[in-house]
Design an enzyme around this catalytic site. Structure first.
Site, PDB file in Angstrom:
ATOM      1  N   TYR A  48       2.318  -3.011 -11.526  1.00 12.14           N
ATOM      2  CA  TYR A  48       0.845  -2.980 -11.499  1.00 12.14           C
ATOM      3  C   TYR A  48       0.255  -2.717 -12.889  1.00 12.14           C
ATOM      4  CZ  TYR A  48       1.574  -2.193  -6.431  1.00 12.14           C
ATOM      5  OH  TYR A  48       1.967  -2.265  -5.127  1.00 12.14           O
ATOM      6  N   ILE A 225      -1.901   3.300   2.811  1.00 11.27           N
ATOM      7  CA  ILE A 225      -2.338   3.537   1.417  1.00 11.27           C
ATOM      8  C   ILE A 225      -3.420   2.522   1.051  1.00 11.27           C
ATOM      9  CG2 ILE A 225      -0.326   4.720   0.426  1.00 11.27           C
ATOM     10  CD1 ILE A 225       0.758   1.885  -0.318  1.00 11.27           C
ATOM     11  N   SER A 228      -9.357   0.815  -2.579  1.00 16.08           N
ATOM     12  CA  SER A 228     -10.723   0.385  -2.858  1.00 16.08           C
ATOM     13  C   SER A 228     -11.083   0.891  -4.245  1.00 16.08           C
ATOM     14  CB  SER A 228     -11.722   0.939  -1.846  1.00 16.08           C
ATOM     15  OG  SER A 228     -13.030   0.546  -2.257  1.00 16.08           O
TER      16      SER A 228
HETATM   17  P1  NDP Z   1      -5.838  -3.574   1.299  1.00 17.49           P
HETATM   18  O1  NDP Z   1      -5.472  -4.151   2.616  1.00 17.49           O
HETATM   19  O2  NDP Z   1      -5.835  -2.103   1.110  1.00 17.49           O
HETATM   20  O3  NDP Z   1      -7.277  -4.166   0.956  1.00 17.49           O
HETATM   21  C1  NDP Z   1      -7.952  -3.907  -0.235  1.00 17.49           C
HETATM   22  C2  NDP Z   1      -9.223  -4.756  -0.204  1.00 17.49           C
HETATM   23  O4  NDP Z   1     -10.100  -4.315   0.830  1.00 17.49           O
HETATM   24  C3  NDP Z   1      -9.996  -4.707  -1.490  1.00 17.49           C
HETATM   25  O5  NDP Z   1     -10.536  -5.995  -1.697  1.00 17.49           O
HETATM   26  C4  NDP Z   1     -11.122  -3.703  -1.193  1.00 17.49           C
HETATM   27  O6  NDP Z   1     -12.271  -4.054  -1.957  1.00 17.49           O
HETATM   28  C5  NDP Z   1     -11.370  -3.927   0.285  1.00 17.49           C
HETATM   29  N1  NDP Z   1     -11.784  -2.705   1.004  1.00 17.49           N
HETATM   30  C6  NDP Z   1     -11.179  -1.486   0.952  1.00 17.49           C
HETATM   31  N2  NDP Z   1     -11.768  -0.637   1.807  1.00 17.49           N
HETATM   32  C7  NDP Z   1     -12.767  -1.311   2.405  1.00 17.49           C
HETATM   33  C8  NDP Z   1     -13.726  -0.958   3.395  1.00 17.49           C
HETATM   34  N3  NDP Z   1     -13.748   0.276   3.930  1.00 17.49           N
HETATM   35  N4  NDP Z   1     -14.615  -1.903   3.782  1.00 17.49           N
HETATM   36  C9  NDP Z   1     -14.600  -3.156   3.242  1.00 17.49           C
HETATM   37  N5  NDP Z   1     -13.718  -3.547   2.306  1.00 17.49           N
HETATM   38  C10 NDP Z   1     -12.801  -2.629   1.891  1.00 17.49           C
HETATM   39  O7  NDP Z   1      -4.908  -4.301   0.212  1.00 17.49           O
HETATM   40  P2  NDP Z   1      -3.864  -3.861  -0.890  1.00 17.49           P
HETATM   41  O8  NDP Z   1      -3.058  -5.061  -1.185  1.00 17.49           O
HETATM   42  O9  NDP Z   1      -4.534  -3.222  -2.034  1.00 17.49           O
HETATM   43  O10 NDP Z   1      -2.895  -2.803  -0.169  1.00 17.49           O
HETATM   44  C11 NDP Z   1      -3.010  -1.411  -0.315  1.00 17.49           C
HETATM   45  C12 NDP Z   1      -1.950  -0.860  -1.270  1.00 17.49           C
HETATM   46  O11 NDP Z   1      -0.640  -1.227  -0.826  1.00 17.49           O
HETATM   47  C13 NDP Z   1      -2.014  -1.450  -2.678  1.00 17.49           C
HETATM   48  O12 NDP Z   1      -3.065  -0.950  -3.452  1.00 17.49           O
HETATM   49  C14 NDP Z   1      -0.640  -1.097  -3.201  1.00 17.49           C
HETATM   50  O13 NDP Z   1      -0.602   0.260  -3.578  1.00 17.49           O
HETATM   51  C15 NDP Z   1       0.218  -1.371  -1.964  1.00 17.49           C
HETATM   52  N6  NDP Z   1       0.781  -2.740  -1.972  1.00 17.49           N
HETATM   53  C16 NDP Z   1       2.145  -2.872  -2.073  1.00 17.49           C
HETATM   54  C17 NDP Z   1       2.747  -4.100  -2.067  1.00 17.49           C
HETATM   55  C18 NDP Z   1       4.229  -4.184  -2.159  1.00 17.49           C
HETATM   56  O14 NDP Z   1       4.763  -5.280  -2.361  1.00 17.49           O
HETATM   57  N7  NDP Z   1       4.942  -3.086  -2.005  1.00 17.49           N
HETATM   58  C19 NDP Z   1       1.971  -5.342  -1.981  1.00 17.49           C
HETATM   59  C20 NDP Z   1       0.541  -5.116  -1.872  1.00 17.49           C
HETATM   60  C21 NDP Z   1      -0.011  -3.860  -1.852  1.00 17.49           C
HETATM   61  P3  NDP Z   1     -12.924  -3.007  -3.016  1.00 17.49           P
HETATM   62  O15 NDP Z   1     -11.829  -2.531  -3.933  1.00 17.49           O
HETATM   63  O16 NDP Z   1     -13.952  -3.854  -3.708  1.00 17.49           O
HETATM   64  O17 NDP Z   1     -13.539  -1.928  -2.183  1.00 17.49           O
END
Ligand code: NDP
Length: 280
Positions: A48, A225, A228
Site C-alpha cells: 500500500y 476492517i 473510509s
Molecule cells: P471497503 O469495502 O472497505 O470499501 C471502501 C469504500 O467504501 C471506499 O470507496 C469508501 O469511500 C466507501 N465507504 C466507506 N464507508 C462508507 C459508508 N459508511 N458509506 C458509504 N461509503 C463508504 O474496501 P477496501 O478494499 O478498502 O477494504 C477494506 C480494507 O481491507 C482495505 O482498506 C485494506 O486494509 C484491506 N484489503 C485487503 C486486501 C487484501 O488483498 N488482503 C484487498 C483489499 C482490501 P470513502 O473513502 O470516500 O469514504
C-alpha cells in the site's frame, strides 16, 4: 469494542480501520482521525506504500503502543525466506515499532512457504505477535496448514454480504484460523450501499446499509476492517456495537450471498498474471 481471541491467545479487535487506497499524503491524517474516532486496529501492507504514514500517525497519536493492534502484509516481491525476513525489518522501521501485532502473507504467490518460515522465525524472535495469511482460498489454506509448524492465526479474504465465503469460513474454523474480511462493502461495487435488503434492514434498526453490512459480518465471527477517508464515515462504520441483528435478519442477509467475487478470482490465470505484474 468486541475482540476475537486468536489461536495463540492474542486478542484482536473485531473491527479495525483499513488503509488500502488511502493516498499517502492523506494517510497520516486518516489514521489519526480513525484513532480519534476510537479505532485501535489498523490494517496496512507493504504493497500500500503507506506503512511510513501509519507509523507517523501511531507516534503522533499519543496512544500507548500496547493499546494499538497493527497489521501489515508481506508483498509478493518479498517472497522467500531471506527477502521476507529483510522486509519484516523494513516494515518495523517504517511503522516505527518494535513489533507487529499481526503479519500476513499478502498473496499465495511466489515462495510463500519460505515467506512463512521467515514469519515463524519473526514470531519466535518477538518481532510479531501473530502470523497469518491473506487471499488463501481453501485449497491453499489446507495445504499450508498441513505443512507448517504454526497454524495461521488469521486468513484475510474478500468477504461481504454478496460474497460471504461460507464454505471457506467452515474450513478456516476447522483449522482454528480466524476469518477476516477485506472489502466489507465490496468497495461499493454492485450498488452495495443501495442494496434494497441492506437499506430496508437499516431502516428497521435506524442504521445505514453500511452498518448493517458490518454488523452482519461481526455477528458471523468475521473480523472487519472497513476503509473510509472521511471522518464522518469512519464514525458511522465504528458505531455498530449498540445493536444486534435478529437471527431472522441474519438469515435474510445470508440469502444475499452470490458466492462470486465482486473483484476477481484467485483461480483465474489473468488474476495471477496481474498480481505478478504488480510485483515487478
Ligand atoms: P471497503 O469495502 O472497505 O470499501 C471502501 C469504500 O467504501 C471506499 O470507496 C469508501 O469511500 C466507501 N465507504 C466507506 N464507508 C462508507 C459508508 N459508511 N458509506 C458509504 N461509503 C463508504 O474496501 P477496501 O478494499 O478498502 O477494504 C477494506 C480494507 O481491507 C482495505 O482498506 C485494506 O486494509 C484491506 N484489503 C485487503 C486486501 C487484501 O488483498 N488482503 C484487498 C483489499 C482490501 P470513502 O473513502 O470516500 O469514504
Amino acid at each position: 469494542m468486541e475482540y476475537i481471541t486468536l489461536n495463540n491467545g492474542v486478542k484482536m479487535p473485531a473491527l479495525g480501520y483499513g488503509v488500502y487506497q488511502v493516498e499517502p499524503e492523506e494517510c497520516e491524517r486518516c489514521v489519526l482521525d480513525a484513532i480519534e474516532v476510537g479505532y485501535r486496529s489498523i490494517d496496512t501492507a507493504q504493497a500500500y506504500y503507506n506503512e511510513e504514514d501509519v507509523g507517523a500517525a501511531i507516534e503522533k497519536s499519543g496512544i500507548d503502543r500496547e493499546d494499538l493492534f497493527i497489521t501489515t502484509k508481506v508483498w509478493i516481491s518479498n517472497a522467500g525466506e531471506e527477502k521476507a525476513s529483510a522486509s519484516i525489518d523494513e516494515s518495523l522501521r517504517k511503522l516505527r515499532s518494535d513489533y507487529i501485532d499481526l503479519l500476513l502473507i499478502h498473496q499465495p504467490l511466489g515462495d510463500y512457504h519460505g515467506t512463512y518460515r521467515a514469519m515463524e522465525q519473526a514470531l519466535r524472535n518477538g518481532k510479531v505477535r501473530a502470523i497469518g495469511v491473506s487471499n488463501f482460498y481453501p485449497d491453499r489454506l489446507i495445504d499450508l496448514c498441513n505443512s507448517v509448524e504454526v497454524i495461521p492465526a488469521v486468513n484475510q479474504v474478500e468477504t461481504h454480504a454478496l460474497m460471504q465465503q461460507q464454505e471457506a469460513h467452515e474450513i478456516m474454523k476447522r483449522f482454528g484460523v480466524a476469518h477476516e474480511s477485506w472489502g466489507p462493502f465490496a468497495e461499493g461495487r454492485k450498488e452495495f450501499f443501495t442494496n434494497p435488503v441492506l437499506v430496508a434492514l437499516g431502516a428497521k434498526y435506524s442504521k445505514s446499509a453500511a452498518q448493517i453490512a458490518l454488523r452482519f459480518l461481526i455477528q458471523s465471527d468475521v473480523i472487519v476492517i472497513p476503509k473510509s477517508a472521511r471522518k464522518e464515515r469512519m464514525a458511522e462504520n465504528f458505531d455498530v456495537f449498540d445493536f444486534a441483528l435478529s437471527d431472522e435478519d441474519i438469515e435474510t442477509v445470508r440469502a444475499l450471498d452470490e458466492k462470486e467475487s465482486a473483484f476477481f478470482s484467485h483461480y483465474d490465470p489473468a488474476t495471477v498474471e496481474l498480481l505478478w505484474s504488480m510485483a515487478k
